[in-house]
Design a protein around this motif. Structure first.
Motif, PDB file in Angstrom:
ATOM      1  N   SER A  74      -5.836  11.588  38.840  1.00 46.19           N
ATOM      2  CA  SER A  74      -5.030  10.754  39.743  1.00 46.19           C
ATOM      3  C   SER A  74      -5.734  10.558  41.079  1.00 46.19           C
ATOM      4  O   SER A  74      -6.617  11.343  41.455  1.00 46.19           O
ATOM      5  CB  SER A  74      -3.663  11.396  39.963  1.00 46.19           C
ATOM      6  N   ASP A 104       3.287  11.521  43.857  1.00 47.00           N
ATOM      7  CA  ASP A 104       2.433  11.859  45.000  1.00 47.00           C
ATOM      8  C   ASP A 104       3.144  11.574  46.315  1.00 47.00           C
ATOM      9  O   ASP A 104       3.043  12.353  47.263  1.00 47.00           O
ATOM     10  CB  ASP A 104       1.114  11.065  44.942  1.00 47.00           C
ATOM     11  N   ARG A 154      -3.899  11.369  28.238  1.00 46.24           N
ATOM     12  CA  ARG A 154      -2.946  10.285  27.999  1.00 46.24           C
ATOM     13  C   ARG A 154      -3.423   9.513  26.766  1.00 46.24           C
ATOM     14  O   ARG A 154      -4.630   9.228  26.657  1.00 46.24           O
ATOM     15  CB  ARG A 154      -2.938   9.391  29.232  1.00 46.24           C
ATOM     16  N   SER A 155      -2.518   9.183  25.870  1.00 48.49           N
ATOM     17  CA  SER A 155      -2.911   8.448  24.650  1.00 48.49           C
ATOM     18  C   SER A 155      -2.360   7.027  24.666  1.00 48.49           C
ATOM     19  O   SER A 155      -1.234   6.805  25.127  1.00 48.49           O
ATOM     20  CB  SER A 155      -2.380   9.173  23.420  1.00 48.49           C
ATOM     21  N   LEU A 180       2.778   8.127  38.836  1.00 44.46           N
ATOM     22  CA  LEU A 180       1.814   8.952  39.571  1.00 44.46           C
ATOM     23  C   LEU A 180       2.004   8.741  41.067  1.00 44.46           C
ATOM     24  O   LEU A 180       2.050   9.700  41.856  1.00 44.46           O
ATOM     25  CB  LEU A 180       0.387   8.530  39.209  1.00 44.46           C
ATOM     26  N   TYR A 181       2.164   7.465  41.439  1.00 42.04           N
ATOM     27  CA  TYR A 181       2.315   7.112  42.854  1.00 42.04           C
ATOM     28  C   TYR A 181       3.601   7.735  43.421  1.00 42.04           C
ATOM     29  O   TYR A 181       3.584   8.338  44.491  1.00 42.04           O
ATOM     30  CB  TYR A 181       2.347   5.583  42.993  1.00 42.04           C
ATOM     31  N   ARG A 212       5.042  18.914  36.734  1.00 43.79           N
ATOM     32  CA  ARG A 212       4.609  17.554  37.058  1.00 43.79           C
ATOM     33  C   ARG A 212       4.036  16.881  35.801  1.00 43.79           C
ATOM     34  O   ARG A 212       4.382  15.744  35.484  1.00 43.79           O
ATOM     35  CB  ARG A 212       3.557  17.636  38.160  1.00 43.79           C
ATOM     36  N   ARG A 213       3.182  17.600  35.086  1.00 42.67           N
ATOM     37  CA  ARG A 213       2.593  17.045  33.861  1.00 42.67           C
ATOM     38  C   ARG A 213       3.667  16.784  32.807  1.00 42.67           C
ATOM     39  O   ARG A 213       3.629  15.782  32.096  1.00 42.67           O
ATOM     40  CB  ARG A 213       1.567  18.010  33.274  1.00 42.67           C
ATOM     41  N   ASN A 233       3.655   4.636  28.943  1.00 41.99           N
ATOM     42  CA  ASN A 233       2.337   4.265  29.477  1.00 41.99           C
ATOM     43  C   ASN A 233       2.391   3.151  30.522  1.00 41.99           C
ATOM     44  O   ASN A 233       1.656   3.169  31.499  1.00 41.99           O
ATOM     45  CB  ASN A 233       1.415   3.835  28.335  1.00 41.99           C
ATOM     46  N   VAL A 260      -7.266  11.571  32.546  1.00 39.07           N
ATOM     47  CA  VAL A 260      -6.838  10.870  33.759  1.00 39.07           C
ATOM     48  C   VAL A 260      -6.975  11.784  34.972  1.00 39.07           C
ATOM     49  O   VAL A 260      -6.528  12.927  34.951  1.00 39.07           O
ATOM     50  CB  VAL A 260      -5.357  10.428  33.634  1.00 39.07           C
ATOM     51  N   ASP A 275      -5.561  13.616  43.391  1.00 38.71           N
ATOM     52  CA  ASP A 275      -6.434  14.726  42.973  1.00 38.71           C
ATOM     53  C   ASP A 275      -7.905  14.358  43.147  1.00 38.71           C
ATOM     54  O   ASP A 275      -8.722  15.214  43.523  1.00 38.71           O
ATOM     55  CB  ASP A 275      -6.146  15.112  41.518  1.00 38.71           C
ATOM     56  N   PHE A 301       3.121   4.522  33.867  1.00 42.42           N
ATOM     57  CA  PHE A 301       2.421   5.766  34.190  1.00 42.42           C
ATOM     58  C   PHE A 301       1.838   5.772  35.615  1.00 42.42           C
ATOM     59  O   PHE A 301       2.067   6.694  36.387  1.00 42.42           O
ATOM     60  CB  PHE A 301       1.311   6.013  33.156  1.00 42.42           C
ATOM     61  N   GLU A 302       1.107   4.718  35.958  1.00 43.66           N
ATOM     62  CA  GLU A 302       0.452   4.712  37.274  1.00 43.66           C
ATOM     63  C   GLU A 302       1.479   4.677  38.408  1.00 43.66           C
ATOM     64  O   GLU A 302       1.279   5.301  39.447  1.00 43.66           O
ATOM     65  CB  GLU A 302      -0.526   3.531  37.381  1.00 43.66           C
ATOM     66  N   PHE A 356      -7.297  19.755  37.369  1.00 41.85           N
ATOM     67  CA  PHE A 356      -6.661  18.610  38.019  1.00 41.85           C
ATOM     68  C   PHE A 356      -6.420  17.415  37.090  1.00 41.85           C
ATOM     69  O   PHE A 356      -5.735  16.479  37.468  1.00 41.85           O
ATOM     70  CB  PHE A 356      -7.512  18.136  39.211  1.00 41.85           C
ATOM     71  N   VAL A 357      -7.029  17.432  35.901  1.00 38.34           N
ATOM     72  CA  VAL A 357      -6.915  16.241  35.045  1.00 38.34           C
ATOM     73  C   VAL A 357      -5.818  16.412  33.991  1.00 38.34           C
ATOM     74  O   VAL A 357      -5.319  17.509  33.767  1.00 38.34           O
ATOM     75  CB  VAL A 357      -8.255  15.916  34.336  1.00 38.34           C
ATOM     76  N   GLN A 358      -5.451  15.297  33.369  1.00 41.12           N
ATOM     77  CA  GLN A 358      -4.483  15.338  32.276  1.00 41.12           C
ATOM     78  C   GLN A 358      -4.861  14.312  31.214  1.00 41.12           C
ATOM     79  O   GLN A 358      -5.684  13.434  31.475  1.00 41.12           O
ATOM     80  CB  GLN A 358      -3.083  15.067  32.796  1.00 41.12           C
ATOM     81  N   ASP A 385     -11.129  20.453  35.592  1.00 38.07           N
ATOM     82  CA  ASP A 385     -10.178  20.501  34.483  1.00 38.07           C
ATOM     83  C   ASP A 385      -8.761  20.890  34.945  1.00 38.07           C
ATOM     84  O   ASP A 385      -7.771  20.507  34.320  1.00 38.07           O
ATOM     85  CB  ASP A 385     -10.670  21.495  33.428  1.00 38.07           C
ATOM     86  N   HIS A 391      -4.740  28.289  37.719  1.00 39.28           N
ATOM     87  CA  HIS A 391      -3.456  28.053  38.396  1.00 39.28           C
ATOM     88  C   HIS A 391      -2.619  29.333  38.477  1.00 39.28           C
ATOM     89  O   HIS A 391      -2.086  29.670  39.532  1.00 39.28           O
ATOM     90  CB  HIS A 391      -2.660  26.984  37.639  1.00 39.28           C
ATOM     91  N   TYR A 433     -10.012   6.822  34.911  1.00 39.40           N
ATOM     92  CA  TYR A 433      -9.894   7.195  33.503  1.00 39.40           C
ATOM     93  C   TYR A 433     -11.267   7.497  32.897  1.00 39.40           C
ATOM     94  O   TYR A 433     -12.229   6.789  33.175  1.00 39.40           O
ATOM     95  CB  TYR A 433      -9.262   6.052  32.705  1.00 39.40           C
ATOM     96  N   GLN A 485      -4.086   3.776  40.742  1.00 37.38           N
ATOM     97  CA  GLN A 485      -3.621   5.117  41.095  1.00 37.38           C
ATOM     98  C   GLN A 485      -4.378   6.205  40.364  1.00 37.38           C
ATOM     99  O   GLN A 485      -4.078   7.373  40.544  1.00 37.38           O
ATOM    100  CB  GLN A 485      -2.124   5.260  40.774  1.00 37.38           C
ATOM    101  N   ALA A 486      -5.339   5.801  39.486  1.00 36.91           N
ATOM    102  CA  ALA A 486      -6.035   6.838  38.709  1.00 36.91           C
ATOM    103  C   ALA A 486      -7.388   6.342  38.219  1.00 36.91           C
ATOM    104  O   ALA A 486      -7.638   5.131  38.156  1.00 36.91           O
ATOM    105  CB  ALA A 486      -5.178   7.249  37.522  1.00 36.91           C
TER     106      ALA A 486
END
Lengths: 376, 159
Positions: B115, A202, B41-42, A198-199, A182-183, A191, B113, B118, A194-195, B37-39, B35, A63, B60, B57-58
């Motif tokens: 997305s 985006d 999550r716990s 993400l939406y 973003r992260r 949690n 994850v 990505d 979360f999804e 592009f991913v993240q 790598d 990046h 896993y 949306q993702a």
């Protein structure tokens, strides 16, 4: 999608909140315009350069390195352009005032000719001596134009320059650290949400990208059409005039009017005594605007903002009333982004299942943290 | 507390992805690309990762822990238990359909994850990665189909 399995549709309350939030944001933006303008320029640069960075990422470049390479390339192109264009630019700068006065004179002559024509046809206009009054007022305006407005204009440019120089720096950091930001934001999201987050991210990114890239595509299409038309009519500097007019159209309504005036001034000066050419230029301008509104706009900027046309027009007026010219320019992208956020917030607030999941996750976390504290 | 700090981040060299079912065919350079592009999550034990009927949306990948795929209210026992290296949530991304089951953490889980945006970007822009991921997805879906057929009355009668 909601807990009931049906797709979510924003209600009147969400719409009212979206419009209210847009007005508040525009009002606040007007107060920090010195930061908003470079930020928007940086966003445009970011979205133009982002595909290049993505290509490098997909070739295995990190990046940070991809951002550095792309920024260096953009800076190099800008520098080369500046080195090539600046000598000619400053060489002609002295002649600008003469050219400006010449074109304004041409415009006044066209106006006086049109008024004189009208006076010959309609007696009541001749009796009201409208032409003399108009000539007097315009003459006074242009006579004192330089001493009245130029110092203010020069001061404005000096005051805005440092702020505008922020744009490339902001763009570089957006390219380098945008993904980290973003992260960082996503990590803060529970949690359960979360999804959806993400939406939203985006969609916000997609809306902003399509708007700004669409705006650039629209400018290019407008420039080509206007330049071709003006060249066909025989007006000098067709490409420059087309580009300036297309950029002015970024400001809804006001920009188009100023652009049209500019075209008429040049046409009237290039062809003195031939008002037909100026009228042809006006007709061309109106044709391109119609083409722009009904063909180009839906194909470019319109794709990003799925809005009812009536709402679009009303919001442009609201934006102008709340924040003036910046409001006119910013109202649509701001509303587009707020609509996405507002609809998602509406969905989250009305989705009891997601809230229940969040409460459940908090209870699990609390139980895990306190299991060795209990005595029972 | 998530607003106050972060616990960990991916190593950045793709080594974590190399041991997963979906990405195991990728080379070191391709893993580094994925790598980016991913993240991570716990999830805590018992926490729902996604629900049946949700818009996916993702995708896993299980990095550590165990995940149950279940249909609560219809089946008492989980349909599948996923261990580190396996992946789930791909169907919603492939055919834009709502999630077909619920995913729940059976023990503290760390997930990788990817997305939807990505995933689609990778599939559209990088032919080599796309073909390898697509092959793994096809194998995965084929295996699942065979298991379903084997578990059905027709499959049992055939065997």
């Amino acid at each position: 999608m909601t807990a009931s399995g049906l797709p979510y549709r924003a209600g009147p309350l969400v719409w009212a909140a979206n419009i209210g939030a847009t007005c508040v944001v525009l009002f606040l933006f007007q107060k920090i315009l010195w930061l908003v303008v470079p930020f928007i320029l940086a966003l445009i640069i970011y979205y133009v350069l982002m595909p290049l960075k993505l290509q490098l990422l997909l070739r295995g470049v990190s990046h940070d390195r991809a951002a550095a390479w792309v920024s260096l390339l953009a800076f190099g192109v800008f520098l080369a352009g500046a080195v090539l264009a600046f000598p000619a630019f400053f060489g002609e700068a002295i002649a600008w005032q003469d050219s400006a006065m010449r074109y304004l004179g041409g415009g006044i002559r066209l106006l006086a000719g049109a008024m004189s024509d009208l006076e010959q046809r309609f007696g009541f206009i001749a009796q009201s001596s409208a032409r003399e009054m108009l000539e007097l007022q315009l003459g006074g305006f242009f006579e004192h134009f330089a001493e009245k407005y130029l110092p203010g204009l020069a001061m404005g440019i000096v005051a805005w320059s440092p702020s505008l120089m922020l744009a490339p720096f902001l763009a570089f950091f957006m390219l380098r650290d945008g993904w980290r930001f973003r992260r960082f934001l996503l990590r803060a999201v529970p949690n359960a949400y979360f999804e959806r987050s993400l939406y939203v991210m985006d969609e916000v990114d997609r809306t902003a990208r399509q708007y700004f890239v669409g705006l650039l595509q629209l400018t290019l299409l407008d420039t080509v059409c206007l330049a071709a038309g003006l060249w066909a009519i025989g007006i000098s500097g067709a490409l420059t005039l087309g580009l300036v007019t297309a950029v002015l159209a970024w400001v809804p309504y006001i920009g188009s009017i100023i652009g049209c005036l500019l075209v008429v001034l040049v046409a009237a000066t290039d062809f003195p005594g031939q008002p037909g050419v100026a009228y042809a230029a006006i007709a061309l301008f109106l044709f391109v605007r119609l083409l722009d509104d009904f063909v180009f706009m839906p194909l470019t900027v319109g794709k990003s903002l799925k809005m009812h046309p009536l709402l679009t027009v009303l919001m442009i007026f609201v934006g102008g009333a709340v924040a003036g010219v910046p409001g006119l320019m910013l109202v649509l992208p701001v509303l587009g982004v707020i609509m996405v956020i507002g609809e998602t917030l509406g969905l989250l607030l009305t989705d009891t299942r997601l809230r229940a999941r969040h409460v459940h996750a908090k209870a699990l976390a609390e139980r895990q943290l306190t299991h060795d504290l209990r005595l029972d | 507390m998530k607003w106050l700090g972060r616990k960990h981040e991916l190593a950045g060299d793709g080594h974590q992805l190399a041991s997963t079912e979906l990405f195991r065919d990728l080379g070191a350079r391709e893993l580094r690309i994925v790598d980016a592009f991913v993240q991570e999550r716990s999830f805590l034990a018992g926490e729902v990762i996604f629900d049946e009927g949700e818009e996916g949306q993702a995708l896993y990948v299980v990095a550590s822990g165990k995940v149950a795929i279940c249909l609560p209210g219809r089946f008492e026992t989980p349909l599948a238990e996923l261990t580190p290296g396996s992946f789930f949530g791909e169907l919603g991304l492939l055919d834009d359909s709502p999630r077909s089951a619920q995913a729940r953490a059976l023990e503290p889980v760390t997930l990788i994850v990817l997305s939807r945006s990505d995933f689609e970007r990778l599939m559209e822009s990088h032919a080599r990665i796309a073909s390898r991921i697509a092959l793994q997805l096809a194998r995965h879906i084929g295996r699942r189909l065979r298991q379903m057929v084997a578990a059905s009355p027709i499959g049992k009668s055939l065997s």
